[in-house]
Design a protein around this motif. Sequence first.
Motif, PDB file in Angstrom:
ATOM      1  N   ASP A 237       0.806  -1.212   0.000  1.00  0.00           N
ATOM      2  CA  ASP A 237       0.000   0.000   0.000  1.00  0.00           C
ATOM      3  C   ASP A 237       0.848   1.274   0.000  1.00  0.00           C
ATOM      4  O   ASP A 237       0.360   2.331  -0.414  1.00  0.00           O
ATOM      5  N   ARG A 238       2.086   1.193   0.436  1.00  0.00           N
ATOM      6  CA  ARG A 238       2.970   2.357   0.392  1.00  0.00           C
ATOM      7  C   ARG A 238       3.724   2.446  -0.927  1.00  0.00           C
ATOM      8  O   ARG A 238       4.436   3.411  -1.175  1.00  0.00           O
ATOM      9  N   GLY A 239       3.589   1.426  -1.790  1.00  0.00           N
ATOM     10  CA  GLY A 239       4.232   1.473  -3.095  1.00  0.00           C
ATOM     11  C   GLY A 239       5.643   0.938  -3.132  1.00  0.00           C
ATOM     12  O   GLY A 239       6.344   1.089  -4.140  1.00  0.00           O
ATOM     13  N   ALA A 240       6.093   0.294  -2.051  1.00  0.00           N
ATOM     14  CA  ALA A 240       7.422  -0.319  -2.048  1.00  0.00           C
ATOM     15  C   ALA A 240       7.411  -1.660  -2.767  1.00  0.00           C
ATOM     16  O   ALA A 240       8.435  -2.111  -3.285  1.00  0.00           O
ATOM     17  N   LEU A 241       6.248  -2.317  -2.782  1.00  0.00           N
ATOM     18  CA  LEU A 241       6.084  -3.599  -3.466  1.00  0.00           C
ATOM     19  C   LEU A 241       4.959  -3.481  -4.483  1.00  0.00           C
ATOM     20  O   LEU A 241       4.027  -2.702  -4.313  1.00  0.00           O
ATOM     21  N   GLY A 242       5.036  -4.279  -5.522  1.00  0.00           N
ATOM     22  CA  GLY A 242       3.993  -4.312  -6.535  1.00  0.00           C
ATOM     23  C   GLY A 242       4.070  -5.596  -7.323  1.00  0.00           C
ATOM     24  O   GLY A 242       4.774  -6.551  -6.933  1.00  0.00           O
ATOM     25  N   LEU A 243       3.360  -5.648  -8.423  1.00  0.00           N
ATOM     26  CA  LEU A 243       3.358  -6.811  -9.306  1.00  0.00           C
ATOM     27  C   LEU A 243       3.561  -6.341 -10.734  1.00  0.00           C
ATOM     28  O   LEU A 243       3.142  -5.242 -11.105  1.00  0.00           O
ATOM     29  N   ASP A 244       4.193  -7.193 -11.560  1.00  0.00           N
ATOM     30  CA  ASP A 244       4.269  -6.874 -12.982  1.00  0.00           C
ATOM     31  C   ASP A 244       3.190  -7.659 -13.725  1.00  0.00           C
ATOM     32  O   ASP A 244       2.393  -8.383 -13.110  1.00  0.00           O
ATOM     33  N   VAL A 245       3.158  -7.521 -15.047  1.00  0.00           N
ATOM     34  CA  VAL A 245       2.096  -8.155 -15.825  1.00  0.00           C
ATOM     35  C   VAL A 245       2.189  -9.677 -15.803  1.00  0.00           C
ATOM     36  O   VAL A 245       1.225 -10.375 -16.102  1.00  0.00           O
ATOM     37  N   SER A 256      14.754   1.072   0.474  1.00  0.00           N
ATOM     38  CA  SER A 256      16.117   0.738   0.889  1.00  0.00           C
ATOM     39  C   SER A 256      16.102   0.155   2.285  1.00  0.00           C
ATOM     40  O   SER A 256      15.190   0.416   3.081  1.00  0.00           O
ATOM     41  N   ALA A 257      17.093  -0.639   2.576  1.00  0.00           N
ATOM     42  CA  ALA A 257      17.241  -1.246   3.899  1.00  0.00           C
ATOM     43  C   ALA A 257      18.722  -1.380   4.192  1.00  0.00           C
ATOM     44  O   ALA A 257      19.539  -1.579   3.281  1.00  0.00           O
ATOM     45  N   ARG A 258      19.092  -1.293   5.469  1.00  0.00           N
ATOM     46  CA  ARG A 258      20.499  -1.365   5.868  1.00  0.00           C
ATOM     47  C   ARG A 258      20.852  -2.675   6.535  1.00  0.00           C
ATOM     48  O   ARG A 258      21.981  -3.143   6.435  1.00  0.00           O
ATOM     49  N   THR A 259      19.905  -3.277   7.239  1.00  0.00           N
ATOM     50  CA  THR A 259      20.214  -4.498   7.976  1.00  0.00           C
ATOM     51  C   THR A 259      19.867  -5.732   7.147  1.00  0.00           C
ATOM     52  O   THR A 259      19.101  -5.666   6.190  1.00  0.00           O
ATOM     53  N   LYS A 263      16.898  -6.245   4.367  1.00  0.00           N
ATOM     54  CA  LYS A 263      17.289  -6.597   3.011  1.00  0.00           C
ATOM     55  C   LYS A 263      16.599  -7.858   2.502  1.00  0.00           C
ATOM     56  O   LYS A 263      16.654  -8.151   1.301  1.00  0.00           O
ATOM     57  N   VAL A 264      15.950  -8.598   3.393  1.00  0.00           N
ATOM     58  CA  VAL A 264      15.186  -9.765   2.965  1.00  0.00           C
ATOM     59  C   VAL A 264      14.099  -9.359   1.961  1.00  0.00           C
ATOM     60  O   VAL A 264      13.720 -10.137   1.080  1.00  0.00           O
ATOM     61  N   VAL A 265      13.602  -8.118   2.077  1.00  0.00           N
ATOM     62  CA  VAL A 265      12.580  -7.634   1.138  1.00  0.00           C
ATOM     63  C   VAL A 265      13.113  -7.668  -0.295  1.00  0.00           C
ATOM     64  O   VAL A 265      12.380  -7.976  -1.233  1.00  0.00           O
ATOM     65  N   TYR A 266      14.405  -7.356  -0.472  1.00  0.00           N
ATOM     66  CA  TYR A 266      14.976  -7.395  -1.827  1.00  0.00           C
ATOM     67  C   TYR A 266      14.803  -8.767  -2.471  1.00  0.00           C
ATOM     68  O   TYR A 266      14.664  -8.889  -3.692  1.00  0.00           O
ATOM     69  N   GLU A 267      14.863  -9.800  -1.645  1.00  0.00           N
ATOM     70  CA  GLU A 267      14.810 -11.163  -2.167  1.00  0.00           C
ATOM     71  C   GLU A 267      13.454 -11.514  -2.768  1.00  0.00           C
ATOM     72  O   GLU A 267      13.316 -12.507  -3.481  1.00  0.00           O
ATOM     73  N   LEU A 268      12.431 -10.695  -2.478  1.00  0.00           N
ATOM     74  CA  LEU A 268      11.116 -10.931  -3.074  1.00  0.00           C
ATOM     75  C   LEU A 268      11.091 -10.558  -4.556  1.00  0.00           C
ATOM     76  O   LEU A 268      10.239 -11.050  -5.300  1.00  0.00           O
TER      77      LEU A 268
END
Length: 302
Positions: A237-245, A256-259, A263-268
Amino acid sequence: MTNLTDQEVVDRLTSFRQYIHDGQRVPHKPLLVLLALGHLEREGTSAISWSLAEQQLADLISEFGPPSRTGRPQSAAYPFTRLRRDGIWTLDRDVPDDNLGPLRDSDVTGRLGSELEAALRERPSLISAAARRLVEAQFPMTVAPDVLSAVGLDPEYTLGLTSDVTDQALRRRRSSAWRQAVLDAWDRQCAFCGYDGQLGGAIVGIEAAHVRWFNLGGPDVPDNGLALCALHHKLLDRGALGLDVGYRIQVSNAFSARTDTGKVVYELHGRELRARPGTALPKPEYVHWHTTQVFKGLALTA
């Protein structure tokens, strides 16, 4: 004393015209009104100079508005000058619409109309009543507390407020069965990360998320819903994650994340949604709405 009733005050503060183009959400005016309400509650006046509003309002628009189609920051001059046409905002100098030069040269001050401001001073609870209606109309409840905090209002008090004045605004009612149907369809686990925590047999931290926000036309239908953990619901809902077609998860390059934990979010990024047989994936038109109206910046590169 003013002659405005409570209902008239809240209606006037929340019923102004909003620019709409190709379905683009434009919460610029609501964000200015919220900023003025927060200023009034803290400072005793809604008066905001352009030198103060230019950066504060631009930051609010950047953080909570739709992604910029041009890649450039969206100007705060649009709501600051055009809200006066709705009869609830005044400027201390007559300047052209949308023109930055005169605003900066004279450091123009804007404020809520005198009758409205007097009523809000007499009845301070109306500040929260109007703020609640505005955020509930413009943002999902995962984002509303962040907006209120950003403008200097207390989210817990404002969103906990109940009164006839605010409740009459909630004309569209959510389906009581939709939430459970979405959770069941996705096996009561996060569609992004697979989290499926329970406490005594009850799910904990798994929520039904609208892809197209409910308060902006998103229906309570299975193909507008995902089961998500509370963190990934918030990030969607904040726009950090989404979906493509292709229904692959996208992580915004604005996130961005430092710890290591963050950074686990990047792995999604690039992970494909895997629904169980018979579960409807989000409808392409709802995914497109989220991509154009909510998702921030560009997706990470592979």
